[in-house]
Design an enzyme around this catalytic site. Structure first.
Site, PDB file in Angstrom:
ATOM      1  N   HIS A 192      22.305  14.695 -11.193  1.00 58.42           N
ATOM      2  CA  HIS A 192      20.584  14.748 -11.472  1.00 58.42           C
ATOM      3  C   HIS A 192      20.414  15.249 -12.849  1.00 58.42           C
ATOM      4  O   HIS A 192      19.551  15.090 -13.590  1.00 58.42           O
ATOM      5  CB  HIS A 192      20.042  15.604 -10.450  1.00 58.42           C
ATOM      6  CG  HIS A 192      19.246  14.717  -9.391  1.00 58.42           C
ATOM      7  ND1 HIS A 192      18.168  14.616  -9.285  1.00 58.42           N
ATOM      8  CD2 HIS A 192      19.978  14.253  -8.220  1.00 58.42           C
ATOM      9  CE1 HIS A 192      17.927  13.709  -8.123  1.00 58.42           C
ATOM     10  NE2 HIS A 192      18.796  13.496  -7.694  1.00 58.42           N
ATOM     11  N   ASP A 225       0.725  -1.327  -0.012  1.00 59.87           N
ATOM     12  CA  ASP A 225       0.120   0.041  -0.137  1.00 59.87           C
ATOM     13  C   ASP A 225       0.955   1.291   0.024  1.00 59.87           C
ATOM     14  O   ASP A 225       1.488   1.448   1.038  1.00 59.87           O
ATOM     15  CB  ASP A 225      -1.011   0.026   1.114  1.00 59.87           C
ATOM     16  CG  ASP A 225      -1.753   1.018   1.377  1.00 59.87           C
ATOM     17  OD1 ASP A 225      -1.794   1.982   0.418  1.00 59.87           O
ATOM     18  OD2 ASP A 225      -2.913   0.986   2.120  1.00 59.87           O
TER      19      ASP A 225
END
Ligand code: ADP
Length: 533
Positions: free
Chosen positions: A519, A421
């Protein structure tokens, strides 16, 4: 309204240009008439044509009304028949009327919307009008794929939005019915990357991560390499207990306190456990922690749940106990089976301190040369950064359970890949990362302590084929045959191991000033960079 259960037949849409094989009867008759007009006018014009070629008659004034109407009939029937045979230059001029549902929508959308078979078309209209509730489609049609497709079509027409990019095919809608997702209209695709191998507790694992964050898998992979080349990580499960905390109310606070004392009596706990554990053969009540606010009592039941994450199991057990308590405490008013003292999917000190799900600590000693070679930094820089950022910085921010660099990145990616979940990443990502210099400052001891990893290998989304494949990759698919709960515990330790790898790698990138550079390389498409520049 009852429906036929034949599968949906789709035809190209909208279908204004009528192909001969799909012509309705009136159009067929019109064609016959056009042919007759064409032949008759050609026959009658023939002698007139002879006259037309004589210079004295080559003038409009010389033509009779009959001649003119014959020419007109000849030309228009010819044009019509050209159109019928698919002469393209005539087709765009033919009148196109989209169905009323499409009026007002942009043309591109109308052209891309697939039509349904006559029967499905009616159902779509009934869903749009509200005559048929969308949520009843699966039950009424007995065909989950067809229900999804009809619901999707109704949604497109209602909103005027094109869902073309959202896949609908190649998905088993039966597998989610009544368990994972209601009102489906398609599914979202996520890439799954793999980090590893990571040597953990003397076993190698390849960790599946579902993410759209560039750099994340690559970075975790680097951390796995540093751990594995340093001899591996070791994990320990400190505690295993899922929780649920109902809230009840009494006339007075004193009366609420009486129930608290009753529940805290060890002898009473034993009998309550018998009642609680009837919820499942895998449920085993460990304790009840009470919190009191005036007349309100919050009872936090802690229970081991085998290989299931356990929320359903614990809730059932709690309901059994509430029913039982009601016999002795007639004045007890049950307000809710969940009173938020559980605490599920919200940051809460009770989880951070007491734990929820699996509480795990995972550690490794990274050799100094690996820190340099693989992580491109040094032990002292990492230790200093960890204190300043993960401990002091997080204290300045007033974090709760956030004494780490990015545990939630790894937790969430593995959660999604393995059918957990994803909302439970809130508490499952609670983590304190420790880094210390050892061996006289040569090597780095690193650990992550995570008190609330809430995972299961049965139940939830773990049975779905893709998610089950990811669990299988880790060797923890389904219920453990050795001991109930072993697979879920193993999964929790693997997640902690992957978090350890992620922490090492990101902290190293920060310590060496590499973060922004990497990044820009992995987390930005060239297109984005150009657009921004
Ligand atoms: P959750 O309690 O995590 O929401 P579910 O209730 O959906 O999960 O799934 C648990 C179900 O799986 C229960 O019905 C339980 O009896 C069954 N089950 C089968 N094997 C196991 C096992 N090894 N551990 C826990 N539950 C199991």
């Amino acid at each position: 309204m009852s429906f036929q259960t034949s599968s949906a037949r789709r035809v190209p849409a909208p279908p204004p240009i009528l192909a001969p094989n799909v012509l309705p009867l009136p159009m067929k008759l019109l064609n016959v008439v056009a042919w007759v007009v064409f032949l008759l006018s050609a026959y009658h014009l023939w002698p007139s044509a002879e006259r037309l070629h004589t210079p004295s008659r080559f003038h409009l004034k010389g033509l009779s009304v009959l001649d003119l109407s014959l020419i007109l009939a000849f030309v228009s029937s010819l044009l019509y028949l050209f159109g019928f045979f698919g002469i393209p230059f005539l087709q765009p001029d033919l009148p196109v009327q989209p169905p009323p549902e499409y009026i007002g929508m942009d043309e591109k959308f109308v052209a891309s919307v697939p039509m349904l078979s006559g029967c499905d078309e009616e159902i779509v209209k009934a869903v749009i009008s509200g005559e048929v509730p969308s949520y009843t489609l699966e039950k009424q049609l007995g065909n989950t794929r067809r229900a999804a497709s009809i619901r999707r079509e109704a949604l497109q027409r209602t909103t005027g939005r094109n869902l073309e990019g959202l896949p609908i095919d190649n998905f088993d809608y039966d597998s989610i019915l009544g368990r994972c997702c209601e009102l489906p209209v398609g599914y979202v695709q996520l890439p799954v990357g793999v980090a590893g191998p990571i040597l953990l507790d003397r076993l190698e694992y390849y960790v599946p991560m579902a993410t759209t964050e560039g750099c994340l898998v690559a970075s975790t992979n680097r951390g796995c390499k540093a751990i594995t080349e340093s001899g591996g990580a070791i994990s320990t499960v400190l505690r295993d207990g899922m929780t649920r905390a109902p809230v009840v109310r009494f006339e007075t606070a004193a009366r609420a306190a009486q129930l608290k004392f009753f529940l805290e009596e060890p002898a009473n706990l034993e009998s309550i456990a018998l009642i609680f554990n009837r919820s499942s053969r895998y449920a085993s009540l460990q304790g009840i922690k009470c919190g009191l606010a005036g007349r309100y009592l919050y009872m936090r039941f802690v229970c081991s749940t085998g290989d299931a994450m356990g929320m359903n199991m614990v809730s059932k057990g709690v309901q059994n106990v509430l029913d039982f308590l009601q016999n002795d405490f007639l004045d007890m008013e049950v307000i809710s089976i969940s009173g938020n003292y559980c605490t599920d999917k919200k940051p809460a000190a009770v989880n951070w301190i007491e734990g929820r799900g699996k509480s795990v600590v995972c550690e490794a000693t990274i050799k100094g040369e690996i820190v340099k070679k693989v992580l491109k930094t040094d032990v002292a820089s990492l230790v200093e950064l960890n204190v300043v950022k993960n401990l002091v910085g997080s204290a300045v921010a007033g974090t709760m359970g956030g004494f780490n660099a990015h545990a939630s990145n790894i937790v969430t990616a593995v959660f999604i890949a393995t059918g957990q979940d994803p909302a439970q990443n809130v508490e499952s990502s609670h983590c304190i990362t420790m880094m210390e210099a050892v061996s006289g400052g040569q090597d780095l001891h690193v650990s992550v302590t995570m008190p609330c990893i809430e995972v299961g290998t049965v139940g939830g989304g773990t049975h779905l084929v893709a998610q089950a494949a990811c669990l299988d990759l880790l060797g923890v698919k389904g219920a453990s045959v050795e001991a109930p709960g072993a697979n879920a515990s193993r999964l929790a330790t693997i997640i902690a191991g992957a978090v350890l790898a992620g922490e090492l790698s990101l902290m190293s990138a920060l310590a060496s000033g590499q973060l922004v550079k990497s990044h820009m390389k992995y987390n930005r498409s060239t297109k984005d960079i150009i657009a921004k520049n």
